[in-house]
Enzyme design. Structure first.
Site, PDB file in Angstrom:
ATOM      1  N   GLU A 206      -5.037  -8.656   1.859  1.00 55.39           N
ATOM      2  CA  GLU A 206      -5.581  -8.190   3.141  1.00 55.39           C
ATOM      3  C   GLU A 206      -7.067  -7.975   2.992  1.00 55.39           C
ATOM      4  O   GLU A 206      -7.509  -7.358   2.014  1.00 55.39           O
ATOM      5  CB  GLU A 206      -4.968  -6.842   3.561  1.00 55.39           C
TER       6      GLU A 206
ATOM      7  N   GLU B 177       0.790  -1.238   0.000  1.00 59.21           N
ATOM      8  CA  GLU B 177       0.000   0.000   0.000  1.00 59.21           C
ATOM      9  C   GLU B 177       0.819   1.284   0.000  1.00 59.21           C
ATOM     10  O   GLU B 177       0.790   2.050   0.976  1.00 59.21           O
ATOM     11  CB  GLU B 177      -0.922   0.016   1.228  1.00 59.21           C
TER      12      GLU B 177
HETATM   13  C1  FCB Z   1      -3.986  -1.774   5.919  1.00 61.75           C
HETATM   14  C2  FCB Z   1      -2.545  -2.030   6.321  1.00 61.75           C
HETATM   15  C3  FCB Z   1      -2.368  -3.045   7.420  1.00 61.75           C
HETATM   16  C4  FCB Z   1      -3.426  -2.882   8.493  1.00 61.75           C
HETATM   17  C5  FCB Z   1      -4.805  -2.846   7.875  1.00 61.75           C
HETATM   18  C6  FCB Z   1      -5.920  -2.753   8.873  1.00 61.75           C
HETATM   19  O1  FCB Z   1      -4.119  -0.541   5.323  1.00 61.75           O
HETATM   20  O2  FCB Z   1      -1.805  -2.480   5.199  1.00 61.75           O
HETATM   21  O3  FCB Z   1      -1.068  -2.931   7.918  1.00 61.75           O
HETATM   22  O4  FCB Z   1      -3.151  -1.789   9.262  1.00 61.75           O
HETATM   23  O5  FCB Z   1      -4.901  -1.769   6.995  1.00 61.75           O
END
Ligand code: FCB
Length: 470
Positions: free
Chosen positions: A374, A176
């Site tokens: 994620e 990210e």
């Molecule tokens: C994302 C991040 C991760 C975590 C989640 C909840 O943006 O990559 O590290 O904090 O959110």
């Protein structure tokens, strides 16, 4: 939230391929602790969090889940859940305390042992090279503003690849970039807490892209073609107000890749500022209107370095934003949330359908197999009087999102794997320990782990390759 896919005859609507990988994700700064042990150098998150007022309750990542000492037991828990893959990140300053130069062998040993133990447990390691914890020493030399960082990152990648490359087959370069630059260098609420003008933030962005390209070159050279490499941007997809109306679907797709689409954030959050150069070798055409200074810092040879062939498209997705088609220049407009729309403990809205539309559009644009690296939610989980953690909201949330991802699979999008965020409750950056995202509850005082109900539920999903998602 749209109506969920039907419960009955689910297999008619969703499909996870035979080799689909079920995993969970974490990152070094959020779980490892041991911030100054065995020769590790400080990262910008250590220094940022140690300044009062920067993080909720002034909480620091110094101990966190103490994964540095609990990794063996945690792998045993992963086995209990039946995880097939584990995404973790490598702390750059654990491996190179100064960010470059002298190697900290003990730091490398930690990841070496971790990889061995994971493989022994039948769990595929998915390391991320950069998940936000820039070595302080590199920051002191200008960090992402300094073009030299691309070579320092290449050096670091080489050191890691030399040690782990014989066993690791999947690599993720960056996590990210939008978020760590947007929050850390523009808004200033994340480390290193800077508020730079847009042109400078974009200069940093270009250096991140260059560092990514150099890292891929180094990995290919050291680990050869047999390793799979990708990166993982953040996505906040625009979602159609009416998923059955073609004009709204077209508008949402257009908005999702419109350089002006910022979702809830600021400029450059749209992933096309990152994914287009990385996967297609071109920045959006409006770049020079946005940032005339870019002419000075984008060199002719850069785009070739940035545009290295990759093997998969990974992405992180939590929620989107609803749009509808509109009779204006851009062709879409945002639809305000309905009163009382459900949200998670973090106040994040719940938009499962993004895991159908997102992969579909990403595949149409970039034509690569897709991993969700994620996805998950924070909840106000605690240990109940019966000793269990009843996180039924999380089970419902994940069921909805996974059904949508499986629906993309049924629509012939090549979905390759899904990593739930997160294995453990952990350090949620500027929110400290307030947001519990884990499948496993962590008592941060005693380091006691308790599998939540969702962990048992996920075990069944994995065992049945998604067939239990009803
Ligand atoms: C994302 C991040 C991760 C975590 C989640 C909840 O943006 O990559 O590290 O904090 O959110």
């Amino acid at each position: 939230m749209n109506e969920p896919v039907m419960n009955t005859e689910l297999s008619a609507f969703i499909m996870f391929p035979k080799k689909f990988l079920w995993g969970a994700a974490t990152s070094a700064a959020q779980i490892e602790g041991a911030w100054d042990e065995d020769g590790r150098g400080p990262s910008i998150w250590d220094t940022f969090a140690s300044e009062p007022g920067n993080v909720r309750n002034d909480e620091t990542p110094s101990i966190s889940c103490d994964f540095y000492h609990h990794w063996k037991k945690d792998i045993a828990l992963m086995q209990k859940i039946g995880l097939q893959a584990f995404r973790f990140s490598i702390s750059w300053s654990r491996v190179l305390p100064e960010g470059k130069g002298e190697i900290n062998t003990k730091g490398l040993d930690f990841y070496d042992n971790l990889v061995d133990e994971l493989l022994k447990a039948g769990i595929q390691p998915f390391p991320t090279l950069f998940h936000w914890d820039l070595p302080k020493a590199i920051h002191d030399e200008g960090g992402w503003q300094n073009r030299g960082i691309a070579e320092w990152f290449a050096e670091y990648t080489g050191v890691v690849a030399d040690r782990l490359g014989d066993r690791v087959s999947h690599w993720i370069t960056f996590n990210e970039p939008q978020i760590f630059l947007g929050f850390g260098y523009s808004k200033g609420n994340h480390a290193p807490g800077q508020q730079l003008p847009e042109s400078k933030v974009f200069r940093c962005a270009h250096h991140v892209n260059l560092a990514h390209g150099r890292a891929v070159q180094v990995l290919r050279e050291k680990v050869g073609e047999k390793s799979q490499i990708g990166f993982t941007p953040f996505h906040q997809f625009a979602l159609p107000e009416n998923p059955k109306a073609t004009q709204h679907i077209a508008a949402a797709k257009k908005a999702s890749f419109d350089p002006h689409w910022t979702g809830d954030h600021e400029t450059f959050f749209n992933s096309c500022w990152w994914s287009d150069p990385i996967f297609t070798g071109k920045y959006p055409r409006t770049l020079f209107e946005h940032v005339p200074e870019a002419e000075d810092f984008i060199e002719a040879k850069d785009m070739k370095v940035i545009n290295q062939p990759l093997d998969f498209y990974g992405f992180n997705y939590y929620f989107g934003k609803t749009v509808r088609s509109a009779d204006n220049e851009q062709g879409w407009e945002e639809v305000p949330p309905k009163p009382g729309e459900p949200t998670t403990a973090f106040n994040w809205p719940i938009h499962p359908e993004g895991l159908y539309w997102g992969p579909k559009w990403l595949y149409e644009r970039y034509k690569l197999p897709l991993y969700v690296f994620e996805n998950g939610m924070s909840s106000t989980d605690w240990i109940a009087l019966d000793g269990k953690v009843h996180d039924t909201n999380r089970i419902d949330f994940l069921t909805r999102y996974l059904r949508e991802f499986g629906r993309a699979g049924k629509a012939k999008v090549p979905i390759a794997g899904y990593f739930q965020w997160s294995l453990l409750d952990n350090y949620e950056w500027a929110e400290g320990y307030n947001e519990r995202f884990g499948l496993i509850h962590v008592d941060f005082e005693t380091q006691k782990r308790t599998l939540k109900e969702s962990a048992h539920w996920y075990a069944e999903v994995i065992k049945t390759n998604g067939k239990s998602l009803k």
